[in-house]
Design an enzyme around this catalytic site. Sequence first.
Site, PDB file in Angstrom:
ATOM      1  N   ALA A   1     -13.398  12.383 -14.495  1.00 34.14           N
ATOM      2  CA  ALA A   1     -11.981  12.749 -14.555  1.00 34.14           C
ATOM      3  C   ALA A   1     -11.308  12.560 -13.193  1.00 34.14           C
ATOM      4  CB  ALA A   1     -11.848  14.190 -15.025  1.00 34.14           C
ATOM      5  N   HIS A   2     -10.011  12.777 -13.175  1.00 35.44           N
ATOM      6  CA  HIS A   2      -9.244  12.522 -11.949  1.00 35.44           C
ATOM      7  C   HIS A   2      -9.672  13.421 -10.798  1.00 35.44           C
ATOM      8  CE1 HIS A   2      -5.722  15.247 -13.583  1.00 35.44           C
ATOM      9  NE2 HIS A   2      -6.884  15.792 -13.757  1.00 35.44           N
TER      10      HIS A   2
END
Lengths: 346, 346, 346
Positions: free
Chosen positions: B246-247
């Site tokens: 994920a980011h």
Amino acid sequence: MPRQGVQVSAGELAERFGLLLRGDSARLISGVGTLATAAAGELSFLANPKYRSQLAATRAGLVVVRERDADGYAGDVLIAPDPYVAFARIAALFEPATVQAAGIHPSAVVHPDAHVDPGAAIGPHATIGAGSRIEAGAVVGPGCMVGEDCVVGTDSVLVARVTLVCRVTLGRRVRVHPGAVLGADGFGLALARDEGEPHWIKVPQLGGVRVGDDCEIGANTTIDRGALEDTVLEHDVRLDNQIQIAHNVHVGAHTAMAGCVAVAGSTRIGRYCMIGGAAGIAGHLEICDRVVVTAMTLVTHSIREPGEYSSGTPLMDSRSWRRNAVRFKQLDALARRVGPPPKDTE
Amino acid sequence: MPRQGVQVSAGELAERFGLLLRGDSARLISGVGTLATAAAGELSFLANPKYRSQLAATRAGLVVVRERDADGYAGDVLIAPDPYVAFARIAALFEPATVQAAGIHPSAVVHPDAHVDPGAAIGPHATIGAGSRIEAGAVVGPGCMVGEDCVVGTDSVLVARVTLVCRVTLGRRVRVHPGAVLGADGFGLALARDEGEPHWIKVPQLGGVRVGDDCEIGANTTIDRGALEDTVLEHDVRLDNQIQIAHNVHVGAHTAMAGCVAVAGSTRIGRYCMIGGAAGIAGHLEICDRVVVTAMTLVTHSIREPGEYSSGTPLMDSRSWRRNAVRFKQLDALARRVGPPPKDTE
Amino acid sequence: MPRQGVQVSAGELAERFGLLLRGDSARLISGVGTLATAAAGELSFLANPKYRSQLAATRAGLVVVRERDADGYAGDVLIAPDPYVAFARIAALFEPATVQAAGIHPSAVVHPDAHVDPGAAIGPHATIGAGSRIEAGAVVGPGCMVGEDCVVGTDSVLVARVTLVCRVTLGRRVRVHPGAVLGADGFGLALARDEGEPHWIKVPQLGGVRVGDDCEIGANTTIDRGALEDTVLEHDVRLDNQIQIAHNVHVGAHTAMAGCVAVAGSTRIGRYCMIGGAAGIAGHLEICDRVVVTAMTLVTHSIREPGEYSSGTPLMDSRSWRRNAVRFKQLDALARRVGPPPKDTE
């Protein structure tokens, strides 16, 4: 990486987003950043109280805060009831814009029986199948494959390398990220025992997929089409990456799922649910509105009450884990040795 | 399937890889195989002691072994301190080489503001966006989509159908397998309650993805770009297939993850970690160096001590499992009935 | 969405599929539906006894039922020993047919050393590599990438955007859904400690993938090629979406896996197994024939007996879950306090 050259004054931000400014209304803002990294010409925000200590030290020229957080802070602030929402709206001004000119790239292959609105953009190496319709303002990015009888609604975007297999209808402002596959055959099998050795027969998947307005579908997520009815996402459903939605699932409006969730066939999920990462939801269940499922939980029965649900065991060092885990195998016997609870205590 | 016509003598192998040969230095080797299947003209290896019994029966002409395993074996051997590493290096000689001639395939679409080194190879139906740079020796395989402001470093390879959405920088000798998506929007949402029914607002994802030298990224793996900062993989990170990063995740050098791992946003993982298949790591955690996480474990809190960590319950036949699992639901009550431990025993 | 214009009489259906008709043999059927939604001109079925109550109320013109369910029902029926299998076969008549004309689309790039049968269809933007063979009746859909030394067998279909990296052999009537990647490098690494800081060496993956007749491979599923031998799916293996099959796995005939299953390297799975969604199977195991694994179970050891297997804990509201889960961390200590079972009771 702010959008090249975008500069907005603090006063203009306050006016445009309906916020209260305390500070220099002429101050120019040209980008956004975290409290720890934003520079003097940039905007930051404080939403999570955990980061309150960073507010004093920030070099950000302007910070979006709640009223109560503004009190102890001497710098310039925009005051918002929900600073994260306000920040999200402002930050969009500084997002690098990819201009997608309307029109069909010469390398794209569009079936003569497809309809592409003159205001839509079809990228390189895209294909559009018979009976499909691409509405005004829609973008079909490079390498996308839109099969037969699909609709890409107004202002919807297939970023790149998205596949809509067939009978997929997207509403308006839907955003689908690369590698997503919508409308592939649902996994329907019947075991035939009447010819030779038992073997699988494919059950035709005659339904489609319907996705409401403002949905977002993450990279490499898959949503199968229905067997007889459609698989449905109502409006404003937000799916992260690598989610699997099986045939005939129905997801209610405003429900969000984190990465790697798997939902089995014909399950119906309510509105405003939040499904944690890599959770699994078995088939043919009903999950009511406002249910939260924590990460990696397996949902094996219907849920009728809003609230938060979990399964699994806590993290331990593996040596302790093994010692406890082996006891799990004897848990029923252990409980029998302890005996039933005394009356009225449970 | 050895590379057509490659033949190397045992003596040359010993010299080239700095190994001790015991046997016929003129023996020609033209391929590799397992102890059970290798032929007389082929090389095999013994690394796992479990397979020691297969050594006596092997027909392999040459075997890479540890010194202690060589003693009881009459056949020809190359002696190596780490036979698996030595074998891996030698086997590369026999890998079929796909020649990718430098140049841009006529069907590729390269933006005029992109820079492709004359020594790079751009395959059929690839697209390269504005502001992107493909360095010498790099290969962008068939159907790859490189968006805006990306860098594919020297000698890096996008095998086929890889997407770099935007602001993705790959170092040197990075290998990305088909279907991987790097730089898609992180999953950032804020719930707006100030206009009509509560609905999601997208939080702009203004960061990028930075991947260090010698990383490998598996098929259909996704790595989102950061919200305000970058998502980072340091050098020599090895990701198997279908992993979700994920980011704003940061992965330390030399860390390896098996297939289907999911790492939630802003988590920081150390160096030389080994994450087992389908494990999940929650967001905003810190995992120190040299942590091993077993398969399908959920990591819900930060880990400060190197070592091995687990969660879950052991495999059982379902009937036993159900009997024990139902007791798990009453475990707290059971523990209360048993009462607290006597003092000083825990 | 029935195939345009297809109409079949009840009598013809009975004859063609060897079923007993009770009712009007001239009745025309032009589509299929569920008991709840089918119209008078449509066929439905009753397989699951749970839906028996819907039979009385259905408006379907014709229903496939078991003999015992026909008794209490006054409408027209086709009587079948297995109504779901019979329905699956009949429904195929009403599936919209996508005609894929034989021939190579002008935008496809076929290597001069590839062989494409004149009866095969190669879609837009597909690429076929050197040494590959596409047999008669096979379809390589839009955006597919077939690398070197692959075979797509007679009547097999790569729906769209499928990648066969190299040395992948598909049998006859295999169906591969979009985004699937077959034949990517297996995840083989050796840690080299003899040069500078310890770092990973890639172990060459010299094997291939062999897929038997009548297999189906779901969207975004990945099947890596073997290290020295091949990864193998026997015939009639059915894989749902987002499944990960690591290198050198062997899957027996007629085994079916639900979405998001992960199988680690070199594991051997028997025939007629059913693996539930998001289950994980560790590497180097042997699973015998006719094993059922429930959803999200982790299989950590070989299974020698047919039957059903599980792991995990039941779903609870999170408050109850936390109270019980914390006790799991002390389960061994609890069991010690309770003491061993009295003799002969376990």
